[in-house]
Design an enzyme around this catalytic site. Structure first.
Site, mmCIF file in Angstrom:
data_model
loop_
_atom_site.group_PDB
_atom_site.id
_atom_site.type_symbol
_atom_site.label_atom_id
_atom_site.label_comp_id
_atom_site.label_asym_id
_atom_site.label_seq_id
_atom_site.Cartn_x
_atom_site.Cartn_y
_atom_site.Cartn_z
ATOM 1 N N HIS A 127 -10.832 -5.937 -2.705
ATOM 2 C CA HIS A 127 -11.971 -5.854 -1.570
ATOM 3 C C HIS A 127 -13.252 -5.021 -2.544
ATOM 4 C CE1 HIS A 127 -9.565 -6.857 1.845
ATOM 5 N NE2 HIS A 127 -8.696 -5.759 1.418
ATOM 6 N N GLU A 185 -6.434 -10.584 -1.187
ATOM 7 C CA GLU A 185 -7.507 -10.347 -0.081
ATOM 8 C C GLU A 185 -8.877 -10.159 -0.994
ATOM 9 O OE1 GLU A 185 -6.454 -7.016 2.249
ATOM 10 O OE2 GLU A 185 -4.127 -7.131 1.849
ATOM 11 N N GLU A 230 0.901 -1.154 -0.049
ATOM 12 C CA GLU A 230 -0.050 0.054 -0.026
ATOM 13 C C GLU A 230 0.620 1.388 0.036
ATOM 14 O OE1 GLU A 230 -2.718 -0.117 3.130
ATOM 15 O OE2 GLU A 230 -3.747 -2.346 2.319
ATOM 16 N N ASN A 238 2.283 -5.137 -3.059
ATOM 17 C CA ASN A 238 0.842 -5.412 -2.907
ATOM 18 C C ASN A 238 0.015 -4.206 -2.597
ATOM 19 O OD1 ASN A 238 -1.623 -7.494 -2.030
ATOM 20 N ND2 ASN A 238 -1.347 -6.501 -0.119
ATOM 21 N N ASP A 289 -12.648 -10.372 -1.211
ATOM 22 C CA ASP A 289 -13.870 -10.391 -0.332
ATOM 23 C C ASP A 289 -15.113 -9.523 -1.343
ATOM 24 O OD1 ASP A 289 -13.272 -7.923 0.257
ATOM 25 O OD2 ASP A 289 -13.486 -8.050 2.383
#
Length: 206
Positions: A133, A162, A52, A99, A164
């Site tokens: 996400h 990640e 990030e 990432n 979702d």
């Protein structure tokens, strides 16, 4: 405290110099990798080296600055130095990843690619992790697909790190939409992989 003189936890503590911070960064990466690789040999196949680092909204020149002491002390080159140290201490078979989140956003994708391209050319980066996400109706799969293809041009592996998909309620209608969203997302990934895009991992979040 990791970034302050004398490892002080005081709110007004003075930050260390760039030279000292680079030494701390290298020492941290060395100890982390040496411990894991000696205690659990062969377990880790990939490291998330920098996480990030891009902010094309409130950042500085596209970099996440306000929340990053690494950026404040070292500057833009902290990303490259982190990968240099990681390559130095990683096992030969271990891969090094960058990432980030909202990687489907066109402006952010452009910045990430511009940062990673010279590092890939130097053999420092092996892959990119896309946090993913998602919402039930955002982003569009077309935008997500386009961003993956842009990252693939770097010649690196792609991880969905990640995944979702947010659902606002547990009604049958919403859960059916959620299931279809997952199905369509994975169908897109499989299609891209079958076409030669190196998608090598999907990790579910939560």
């Amino acid at each position: 405290w990791f970034f302050t003189e004398g490892y002080s936890k005081a709110s007004d503590a003075t930050l260390v110099s760039k030279e000292v911070m680079l030494k701390r960064m290298e020492n941290y990466i060395r100890m982390e990798m040496e411990y894991i690789n000696s205690t659990y040999p062969g377990l880790v196949y990939a490291w998330d080296v920098v996480n990030e680092a891009v902010d094309t909204g409130a950042g500085v020149n596209g970099y996440r600055a306000k929340e990053s002491y690494y950026y404040q002390i070292i500057g833009e080159e902290y990303i490259e130095k982190a990968f240099e140290f990681a390559r130095k201490y990683a096992e030969p078979e271990q891969k090094l990843f960058y990432n980030d989140f909202n990687t489907h956003d066109g402006l952010k994708a452009f910045k990430i690619v511009s940062i990673l391209k010279p590092l890939v050319d130097k053999g420092l980066v092996d892959g990119i992790g896309l946090q993913s996400h998602l919402q039930i109706d955002y982003p569009s799969l077309i935008d997500f697909r386009t961003s993956i293809m842009d990252y693939a041009k770097l010649g690196v592996e792609i991880h969905i790190t990640e995944l979702d998909i947010d659902a606002k309620d547990k009604s049958d209608e919403t859960q059916l939409k959620l299931a279809k969203r997952y199905k369509n997302f994975f169908a897109m990934l499989c299609q891209l992989k079958d076409s030669g895009i190196p998608i090598t991992n999907v990790t579910i979040w939560g």
